[in-house]
Design a protein around this motif. Structure first.
Motif, mmCIF file in Angstrom:
data_model
loop_
_atom_site.group_PDB
_atom_site.id
_atom_site.type_symbol
_atom_site.label_atom_id
_atom_site.label_comp_id
_atom_site.label_asym_id
_atom_site.label_seq_id
_atom_site.Cartn_x
_atom_site.Cartn_y
_atom_site.Cartn_z
ATOM 1 N N VAL A 298 0.835 -1.198 0.000
ATOM 2 C CA VAL A 298 0.000 0.000 0.000
ATOM 3 C C VAL A 298 0.869 1.247 0.000
ATOM 4 C CG1 VAL A 298 -1.953 -1.107 1.145
ATOM 5 C CG2 VAL A 298 -0.218 0.039 2.522
ATOM 6 N N ASP A 299 0.343 2.270 -0.631
ATOM 7 C CA ASP A 299 0.962 3.590 -0.642
ATOM 8 C C ASP A 299 0.370 4.378 0.523
ATOM 9 O OD1 ASP A 299 1.682 6.241 -1.085
ATOM 10 O OD2 ASP A 299 1.501 6.090 -3.262
ATOM 11 N N ALA A 300 1.175 4.639 1.535
ATOM 12 C CA ALA A 300 0.687 5.307 2.749
ATOM 13 C C ALA A 300 1.040 6.790 2.781
ATOM 14 C CB ALA A 300 1.263 4.615 3.987
ATOM 15 N N ARG A 301 1.322 7.367 1.622
ATOM 16 C CA ARG A 301 1.760 8.774 1.615
ATOM 17 C C ARG A 301 0.627 9.734 1.984
ATOM 18 N NH1 ARG A 301 4.713 9.107 -4.126
ATOM 19 N NH2 ARG A 301 2.916 7.777 -4.619
ATOM 20 N N LYS A 302 -0.607 9.381 1.709
ATOM 21 C CA LYS A 302 -1.719 10.271 2.081
ATOM 22 C C LYS A 302 -1.752 10.477 3.590
ATOM 23 C CE LYS A 302 -6.790 10.494 2.005
ATOM 24 N NZ LYS A 302 -8.042 9.869 1.492
ATOM 25 N N LEU A 303 -1.562 9.405 4.336
ATOM 26 C CA LEU A 303 -1.582 9.499 5.793
ATOM 27 C C LEU A 303 -0.426 10.351 6.306
ATOM 28 C CD1 LEU A 303 -3.064 8.567 8.315
ATOM 29 C CD2 LEU A 303 -1.737 6.468 8.267
ATOM 30 N N GLU A 304 0.727 10.204 5.681
ATOM 31 C CA GLU A 304 1.873 11.027 6.085
ATOM 32 C C GLU A 304 1.657 12.481 5.701
ATOM 33 O OE1 GLU A 304 6.756 11.300 5.555
ATOM 34 O OE2 GLU A 304 5.638 9.674 4.594
ATOM 35 N N ARG A 305 1.140 12.697 4.506
ATOM 36 C CA ARG A 305 0.950 14.065 4.005
ATOM 37 C C ARG A 305 -0.103 14.821 4.806
ATOM 38 N NH1 ARG A 305 -0.148 12.540 -0.630
ATOM 39 N NH2 ARG A 305 -2.432 12.643 -0.562
ATOM 40 N N GLU A 306 -1.226 14.163 5.119
ATOM 41 C CA GLU A 306 -2.340 14.866 5.743
ATOM 42 C C GLU A 306 -2.286 14.864 7.263
ATOM 43 O OE1 GLU A 306 -6.113 13.648 4.236
ATOM 44 O OE2 GLU A 306 -5.546 13.977 2.133
ATOM 45 N N LEU A 307 -1.769 13.772 7.855
ATOM 46 C CA LEU A 307 -1.784 13.661 9.313
ATOM 47 C C LEU A 307 -0.398 13.559 9.925
ATOM 48 C CD1 LEU A 307 -4.816 11.225 9.835
ATOM 49 C CD2 LEU A 307 -4.800 13.711 9.589
ATOM 50 N N GLY A 308 0.641 13.506 9.108
ATOM 51 C CA GLY A 308 2.007 13.494 9.621
ATOM 52 C C GLY A 308 2.467 12.171 10.178
ATOM 53 N N TRP A 309 1.729 11.087 9.872
ATOM 54 C CA TRP A 309 2.128 9.779 10.394
ATOM 55 C C TRP A 309 3.050 9.059 9.429
ATOM 56 C CZ3 TRP A 309 1.897 4.920 8.387
ATOM 57 C CH2 TRP A 309 2.243 3.861 9.262
ATOM 58 N N LYS A 310 4.023 8.399 9.990
ATOM 59 C CA LYS A 310 4.818 7.423 9.245
ATOM 60 C C LYS A 310 5.332 6.395 10.244
ATOM 61 C CE LYS A 310 9.001 10.322 9.219
ATOM 62 N NZ LYS A 310 10.016 10.950 8.329
ATOM 63 N N PRO A 311 5.641 5.182 9.799
ATOM 64 C CA PRO A 311 6.018 4.134 10.746
ATOM 65 C C PRO A 311 7.326 4.453 11.463
ATOM 66 C CG PRO A 311 6.342 3.402 8.480
ATOM 67 C CD PRO A 311 5.608 4.697 8.405
ATOM 68 N N ALA A 312 7.375 4.095 12.731
ATOM 69 C CA ALA A 312 8.596 4.279 13.517
ATOM 70 C C ALA A 312 9.535 3.090 13.384
ATOM 71 C CB ALA A 312 8.233 4.498 14.988
ATOM 72 N N GLU A 313 8.967 1.903 13.107
ATOM 73 C CA GLU A 313 9.774 0.681 13.033
ATOM 74 C C GLU A 313 10.125 0.338 11.593
ATOM 75 O OE1 GLU A 313 10.930 -0.820 15.583
ATOM 76 O OE2 GLU A 313 9.592 -0.286 17.243
ATOM 77 N N THR A 314 11.373 0.017 11.363
ATOM 78 C CA THR A 314 11.729 -0.665 10.130
ATOM 79 C C THR A 314 11.448 -2.152 10.326
ATOM 80 O OG1 THR A 314 13.999 -1.119 10.824
ATOM 81 C CG2 THR A 314 13.580 1.004 9.731
#
Length: 355
Positions: A298-314
């Motif tokens: 999945v492309d999760a860029r919308k969540l990062e762009r709009e709400l500033g979330w991105k995963p903390a764990e690799t």
């Protein structure tokens, strides 16, 4: 208070545990306690006054109505689902009942409850539906990851029932204006996962000397998301997500199944070495699952762009923590494997009094 369905399952229980560690807001935890619901996972909360457990089937409209009337939650977070693809192939009726009929029943109850709220309560209320990337079907090797607007193409009874539940949730927003939000997550892993799923199954089989079954050629690809990252994303979506929207939650960690198994074996070789050889020696390729999707991402860029979330764990940090957790919590694993968790001394009838 928030209401969480499926809060004794893998993702739901992790969400409840993390929510109550970080927040003073109470949780009404609604779970039928099927085979995948483990009350022992919730044992740390047995003296927590902010955790109210109700052993209730989401298909039981009268019981859901009573819970909503009594506890007046400001949000419903819907995790409850039958989720194991293999089980859906062999017993699809249970998936239709829980994932489709259960979601419909919950939506009907939520709509009635929402309409009973004052204007301010209606404006604040949210119905957050937790879904899966599997509703989009399979990607070819060179395809871009699924966006939120990808075409639905479910290929298993599990993913088909989740797709149906997604459509019901969407329809209740567009027809009745119920304030819904839907999320689609990639493959989760981490603590408290039932050992029928790939990573805990490999860990459990490896240290008990059993074979490590890998479907087909092991080249099926999944995007792996640590459950703590998923829970953090859900909290952000609940707090600031836009009504009527969908959000992809992914880990940006595409791995082949065989690569995942190799990584698990390598960590076990470091942390709990065999008397001779590597845990990789226990890998056994088995006949492929019917209709096995080749790749999800999945492309999760919308969540990062709009709400500033991105995963903390690799994947590298998350898999080490996961292997260590299962090695350090063999009693929990043993109770699941033996079935003892179904009659655990953490009395579900007692905690059910909270309903």
């Amino acid at each position: 208070m928030i209401l969480v369905t499926g809060g004794a399952g893998f993702i739901g229980a992790n969400f409840v545990l993390e929510w109550l560690r970080a927040s003073s807001e109470a949780v009404l935890n609604v779970d039928k306690l099927t085979y995948a619901g483990n009350p022992l996972t919730l044992k740390p909360l047995q003296h927590n006054g902010n955790h109210v457990f109700a052993r209730v089937d989401i298909c039981d409209r009268a019981a859901i109505d009573a819970l909503l009337a009594r506890h007046r939650p400001r949000a419903i977070l819907h995790f409850a689902a039958e989720s194991h693809v293999d089980r859906s192939i062999h017993a699809p009726a249970e998936f239709v009942q829980t994932n489709v009929a259960g979601t419909f029943t919950l939506l009907e109850a939520a709509l009635s409850y929402w309409r009973s709220l004052p204007d301010a309560g209606q404006a604040a209320f949210r119905f957050l539906h937790v879904s899966t990337d599997e509703v989009f079907g399979s990607l070819a090797p060179g395809d871009a990851p699924f966006s939120e607007t990808a075409r639905y193409a479910p290929n298993s009874p599990y993913s088909a029932t989740k797709a149906a539940s997604d459509h019901l949730v969407r329809s209740y927003h567009h027809t009745y204006r119920l304030p819904t939000i839907t999320t689609h997550c990639s493959n989760n892993y981490g603590p408290y996962q039932f050992p029928e799923k790939l990573i805990p199954l490999m860990i459990t089989n490896a240290i008990t000397g059993e074979s490590l079954p890998v479907y087909g050629d092991g080249m099926n690809i999944r995007d792996w998301l640590h459950v703590s990252d998923h829970c953090a994303a859900i909290r952000e979506v609940l707090s600031r997500g836009q009504i009527g929207e969908t959000y992809n939650i992914g880990g940006w960690n595409e791995k082949t199944n065989l690569g995942v198994v190799h990584t698990v074996c390598d960590w076990l070789d470091r942390l709990k070495p065999r008397a001779a050889g590597s845990y990789r020696d226990q890998i056994a390729f088995v006949n492929d699952r019917p209709g096995h999707d080749r790749r999800y991402a999945v492309d999760a860029r919308k969540l990062e762009r709009e709400l500033g979330w991105k995963p903390a764990e690799t994947f590298e940090t998350g898999i080490e923590k996961t292997v260590r957790w299962y090695l350090d919590n063999q009693a929990w694993v043993g109770d699941v494997v033996s079935g003892a968790y179904r009659t655990a001394c953490f009395d579900t009838a007692r905690i059910g009094d909270g309903a």
